[in-house]
Design an enzyme around this catalytic site. Structure first.
Site, PDB file in Angstrom:
ATOM      1  N   CYS A 103      -7.576   3.224  -4.447  1.00 21.50           N
ATOM      2  CA  CYS A 103      -8.264   2.556  -3.538  1.00 21.50           C
ATOM      3  C   CYS A 103      -7.889   3.396  -2.017  1.00 21.50           C
ATOM      4  O   CYS A 103      -6.785   3.950  -1.995  1.00 21.50           O
ATOM      5  CB  CYS A 103      -7.567   1.185  -3.545  1.00 21.50           C
ATOM      6  SG  CYS A 103      -8.217   0.028  -4.454  1.00 21.50           S
ATOM      7  N   HIS A 155      -8.413  -1.912   1.555  1.00 22.40           N
ATOM      8  CA  HIS A 155      -7.427  -3.190   1.604  1.00 22.40           C
ATOM      9  C   HIS A 155      -6.144  -2.799   2.425  1.00 22.40           C
ATOM     10  O   HIS A 155      -5.789  -1.716   2.527  1.00 22.40           O
ATOM     11  CB  HIS A 155      -7.217  -3.669   0.235  1.00 22.40           C
ATOM     12  CG  HIS A 155      -6.258  -2.845  -0.647  1.00 22.40           C
ATOM     13  ND1 HIS A 155      -4.865  -2.691  -0.362  1.00 22.40           N
ATOM     14  CD2 HIS A 155      -6.726  -1.924  -1.747  1.00 22.40           C
ATOM     15  CE1 HIS A 155      -4.445  -1.719  -1.388  1.00 22.40           C
ATOM     16  NE2 HIS A 155      -5.396  -1.300  -2.252  1.00 22.40           N
TER      17      HIS A 155
END
Length: 491
Positions: free
Chosen positions: A429, A413
């Site tokens: 992440c 992301h």
């Protein structure tokens, strides 16, 4: 401006479907008249002001007259300017007679007389030996704006394949010969011959009717000829910033981008979509951002059967992915469709270098820096893209940046924290700069694998593709692809 368009377009004026013009262009208003609206009052008025400032009174006067039409918002200003120029031009002869500097010196009269005589001789030679005119080649010129008489004829477009590496002189000679040969067969019609570079020996110096407008974007030279008007061949070299020497690698990755997304759709729905365009839907049915272009004929159109006219063939009844989707491009050696093997699009993340790569073997489409999880919380494993979301929502505002590619517990992301890139600061992440994750979003389909490793094996056989953005079509789907769902990726 849509989210996927270039930021440059904010400062451009759209003239036609694929033609934009910068407001800072010194010839902005000339081009408005030439390409968009020859009656534009604003363009005529501003051009008139320009010519008036430069002292070209007659051109200024003619443009003011055009801007002074009854329905023009510049009516009163243009009328006043016309009257002012008329008064100035009426007084000009008297001032010229009274001015000693207005007299033409004897030597100037001699030069003018000589030039007139020379021009008459040249005109005589032209009419006497018109057949000796063979070719006129030039760079793209400004054809001017003004009062001209234009006789319209029907345009007949062809594509002419020129071997890559041909010198400009040889290009001109080949175009000239082909234009004369084809143009002489067209009665009162204008031949437009678009020159395209090719590495395919089977297409070398072949001229074929133009079936796809996309080929115009690929042309680097244009020849124009009308035998009925007794004019020379006009040859213009076009300045194309988006040319590629070899379109095959781009068509290769576009094909496999479609196949990877289609494979994911079939696995989820147990059947292929009725139309290939369904792959580029809004979230959650967002397998792709758009149907990409092939760069042989610059088309992303979809046909149910092979025609060779460009774009893609989609046959949902076929038994394999390679037969379901393939380029609608002719292979001159086999006289059938060009063959592209299936190489799924995949993402590889190398933790030791903080690099993310996007591949369709043997091609590498993108390499970008990333941030990883602190305390080695980003696991070394293989995942699959499950969600493709623009501006994904998290428990906190702007947790996941401009876009996210969800992989279950983890995601790739965006982030506004540029200092976290190249470091271990996330909760597991993979972080990317917002502009980088938007570029990634366009070329990673749903279902693509994501492999996270400490170090990559030798990449010596990998071929880098530098301008993958060229596969993006000019017109993208109108869907926003945003999601209201709250995502609980690790962050």
């Amino acid at each position: 401006m849509s989210l996927f368009e270039s930021h440059v377009k904010k400062n451009l004026v759209k003239l036609h479907k694929n033609l934009y013009l910068s407001k800072s262009d010194p010839e902005f208003f000339e081009k408005i008249l030439r390409y968009k609206d020859p009656q534009s009052p604003e363009a005529h008025y501003n051009l008139a002001k320009k010519w008036e400032e430069e002292g070209v009174w007659m051109k200024a006067y003619l443009h003011y007259q055009q801007a002074a039409k009854a329905d023009s918002p510049f009516y009163y200003q243009a009328k006043a300017a016309c009257k002012s120029i008329e008064q100035m031009m009426d007084s000009a002869p008297e001032e010229a007679e009274s001015s000693p500097s207005a007299k033409i010196p004897f030597y100037m009269k001699t030069i003018i007389a000589s030039l007139i005589l020379l021009n008459l001789c040249i005109l005589g030679m032209l009419f006497w030996k018109a057949d000796s005119i063979r070719m006129a080649a030039s760079q793209l010129k400004d054809w001017g704006t003004g009062m001209e008489v234009v006789y319209e004829t029907e345009d007949v477009p062809y594509v002419f394949y020129i071997p890559a590496g041909t010198s400009p002189k040889e290009v001109e000679e080949s175009l000239y010969k082909k234009a004369i040969s084809l143009g002489s067969q067209l009665s009162n019609k204008t031949l437009l011959l678009y020159g395209v570079s090719t590495t395919d020996s089977g297409l070398s110096l072949e001229a074929l009717p133009l079936k796809s407008d996309g080929i115009k974007d690929q042309a680097f030279v244009l020849a124009e000829y009308n035998s009925a008007l007794d004019q020379p061949v006009k040859i213009r070299f076009l300045n194309k910033e988006n040319q590629v020497k070899d379109p095959y690698p781009y068509t290769y990755i576009s094909t496999n981008l479609l196949r990877t997304a289609l494979n994911s759709y079939i696995e989820e729905n147990e059947m292929p979509p009725a139309d290939l365009g369904e792959l580029a839907g809004s979230y959650p049915n967002n397998y792709l951002s758009f149907i990409p272009k092939e760069l042989h004929l610059f088309s992303n159109s979809i046909s149910p059967s092979f025609t060779g006219d460009g774009g893609w063939v989609y046959n949902k009844e076929a038994s394999t992915l390679e037969k379901m989707v393939y380029p609608n491009i002719m292979d001159s050696s086999s006289k059938g469709a060009i063959h592209i093997p299936f190489a799924p699009v995949e993402v590889v993340i190398e933790k030791s270098t903080f690099n993310l790569l996007v591949k369709s073997s043997p091609y590498t489409m993108m390499t970008k820096p990333v941030g990883l999880g602190k305390n080695s919380s980003t696991p070394e494993a293989t995942f699959f893209i499950q969600n493709r979301v623009l501006e994904p929502k998290g428990k906190e505002p702007d947790m996941f940046g401009a876009a996210g590619l969800g992989m279950g517990e983890y995601a790739i992301h965006g982030t506004g924290d540029e200092h976290s890139i190249g470091k271990e600061k996330s909760l597991g992440c993979i972080r990317m700069l917002n502009e980088d994750v938007l570029d990634l979003f366009d070329i990673v389909p749903k279902g693509a694998s994501v492999t996270i490793v400490d170090a990559l094996p030798d990449q010596a056989n990998s071929i880098n593709i530098e301008e993958v953005h060229l596969i993006s079509p000019e017109e993208k789907p109108l869907s926003t692809q945003l999601a209201d769902e709250i995502f609980d990726w690790a962050g």
